[in-house]
Design an enzyme around this catalytic site. Sequence first.
Site, PDB file in Angstrom:
ATOM      1  N   GLY A 166       0.771  -1.244   0.000  1.00 26.03           N
ATOM      2  CA  GLY A 166       0.000   0.000   0.000  1.00 26.03           C
ATOM      3  C   GLY A 166       0.798   1.287   0.000  1.00 26.03           C
ATOM      4  N   GLU A 204       4.154  -6.643   1.649  1.00 29.93           N
ATOM      5  CA  GLU A 204       3.746  -7.029   0.295  1.00 29.93           C
ATOM      6  C   GLU A 204       3.684  -5.794  -0.606  1.00 29.93           C
ATOM      7  OE1 GLU A 204      -0.131  -8.593   1.072  1.00 29.93           O
ATOM      8  OE2 GLU A 204       0.609 -10.378   2.075  1.00 29.93           O
ATOM      9  N   PRO A 205       4.807  -5.128  -0.833  1.00 29.61           N
ATOM     10  CA  PRO A 205       4.748  -3.915  -1.644  1.00 29.61           C
ATOM     11  C   PRO A 205       4.662  -4.223  -3.134  1.00 29.61           C
ATOM     12  CG  PRO A 205       7.013  -4.381  -1.047  1.00 29.61           C
ATOM     13  CD  PRO A 205       6.185  -5.467  -0.413  1.00 29.61           C
ATOM     14  N   GLY A 206       3.870  -3.455  -3.837  1.00 25.69           N
ATOM     15  CA  GLY A 206       3.807  -3.605  -5.291  1.00 25.69           C
ATOM     16  C   GLY A 206       4.240  -2.297  -5.923  1.00 25.69           C
ATOM     17  N   ARG A 207       3.362  -1.314  -5.819  1.00 28.88           N
ATOM     18  CA  ARG A 207       3.575  -0.019  -6.467  1.00 28.88           C
ATOM     19  C   ARG A 207       4.911   0.639  -6.086  1.00 28.88           C
ATOM     20  NH1 ARG A 207      -1.005   2.968  -7.803  1.00 28.88           N
ATOM     21  NH2 ARG A 207      -2.075   1.790  -6.163  1.00 28.88           N
ATOM     22  N   ARG A 229      -5.702   2.867 -15.485  1.00 24.61           N
ATOM     23  CA  ARG A 229      -5.873   3.581 -14.209  1.00 24.61           C
ATOM     24  C   ARG A 229      -6.670   4.895 -14.328  1.00 24.61           C
ATOM     25  NH1 ARG A 229      -2.369   5.250 -11.046  1.00 24.61           N
ATOM     26  NH2 ARG A 229      -3.320   4.442  -9.155  1.00 24.61           N
ATOM     27  N   CYS A 245     -13.973   4.320 -27.980  1.00 24.62           N
ATOM     28  CA  CYS A 245     -15.301   4.926 -27.879  1.00 24.62           C
ATOM     29  C   CYS A 245     -15.852   4.882 -26.473  1.00 24.62           C
ATOM     30  CB  CYS A 245     -16.274   4.164 -28.766  1.00 24.62           C
ATOM     31  SG  CYS A 245     -15.999   4.484 -30.457  1.00 24.62           S
ATOM     32  N   GLU A 246     -15.200   5.527 -25.573  1.00 25.75           N
ATOM     33  CA  GLU A 246     -15.669   5.614 -24.188  1.00 25.75           C
ATOM     34  C   GLU A 246     -15.214   6.974 -23.685  1.00 25.75           C
ATOM     35  OE1 GLU A 246     -16.648   3.025 -21.737  1.00 25.75           O
ATOM     36  OE2 GLU A 246     -16.305   1.199 -22.899  1.00 25.75           O
TER      37      GLU A 246
END
Length: 404
Positions: free
Chosen positions: A233, A268-271, A307, A338-339
């Site tokens: 986190g 548990e780091p990701g980012r 994101r 097309c969004e």
Amino acid sequence: MKYIKKKFFIEGIKVRNLAKKFRTPIYCYSYKRLKENINNFKKNFKNLKPIICFAVKANANLKILKEINKFGLGADVVSLGELEKVLKAGIQPKKIVFSGVGKTSEELSFAIDKKILLINTESRSEILEIERIAKRKKRIVNIGIRLNPNTDAKTISQISTGKKQDKFGVTEKYFLELVKYVKNSQYIKLKCISVHIGSQILNHQPYLKMLKVVDRVIKKTNYKFEFIDLGGGMGIPYGKKIKSLNYKRYSSTIKKTLKKHKAKIIFEPGRSIIGNTAILVSKVIYIKKGINKNFVIIDSAMNDLMRPALYGVEHQIIPESKNNNFTKKTYDFVGPICESTDTFLTSKKFQKLYEKDLIIISDVGAYGMSLSSNYNVRPKPAEILIKGRKINIIKKRQKLKDLI
Ligand code: LLP
């Protein structure tokens, strides 16, 4: 990553040359950044001597996982696919934790066979399922139980996981009941209490609150946990004005609050490991006049980088070649899908752009490629890892013919 004579470089490589050679959009990673992030993480938490399990959901590229393994990190996985991938990358089972609210029998069975460090469970039913499998296999399985500490992580609402209304973990009361149950189990050994309150956390206060809850709950259980898994986190600055999380402070509070329990800390780091290591290089297809603004339509879209569309968050965009000729026009950087949410960024101060110019979307290493899709039958971009002057293609661009 920096400009040299107005051209953007990743380590020793000019991004323009990469775009020419491999076309766009492409994800480009810097090995040096990855190394710096890992060393920085280790240094800041040195006093805890933690087990660091990289959260694979942030980036599941096999070559990246192999590099991460070489730095001695373990892995936090959430599916059979991720588990198989980290094993293939050479990560030792004894450094792997398996998280997630809904692990299937097939997934649990495989994890048990591989003798991974911990299966972090999130419900009574899951514990019973593990017990059934362990009995059948005549094995004792090490587990953790994930506590929902009812702590607001004060982050983007969609990626907040530690409040009582969230689906993650179990309540304090339920946790105490489960500990009692597992204590008497023949086939399960309870080793860990785990928490994870959310992602992209920049303020250390929520972590402090979470630690107090963990401390209180451990005391109530009167149980000796071998591990305390504090999840990941840790946020990163996606813009210049944003301050990153104060690691040192977090680290010393962990020590102060949890030392008495004499448990090994797991992160548990990701980012924080992979987020700022990559850019997404894109080309301007067209520039279209709108009312009071210009739409800069680029060849990356929400399928390549989800994101902004998913959370409404901003990734900074910079030019590949600086011309110092600023325009007064507002630019809306958008993808071709097309969004209406296929929009990356509104910029009020950008240099004048032209069709076919290259632009760089920043900090896309985490949850960039891993969240990408084939929406609109768009092939996924190539991924390239730069090590000094060496260019490694770590994932080839998907071929259209494989999608059709
Ligand atoms: N551990 C658990 C149990 C998790 O659920 C997560 C992330 C992590 C660790 C790693 O968190 P990190 O250190 O990367 O913040 N797709 C979103 C982020 C979702 C995070 C989900 N869980 C985004 O792009 O911002």
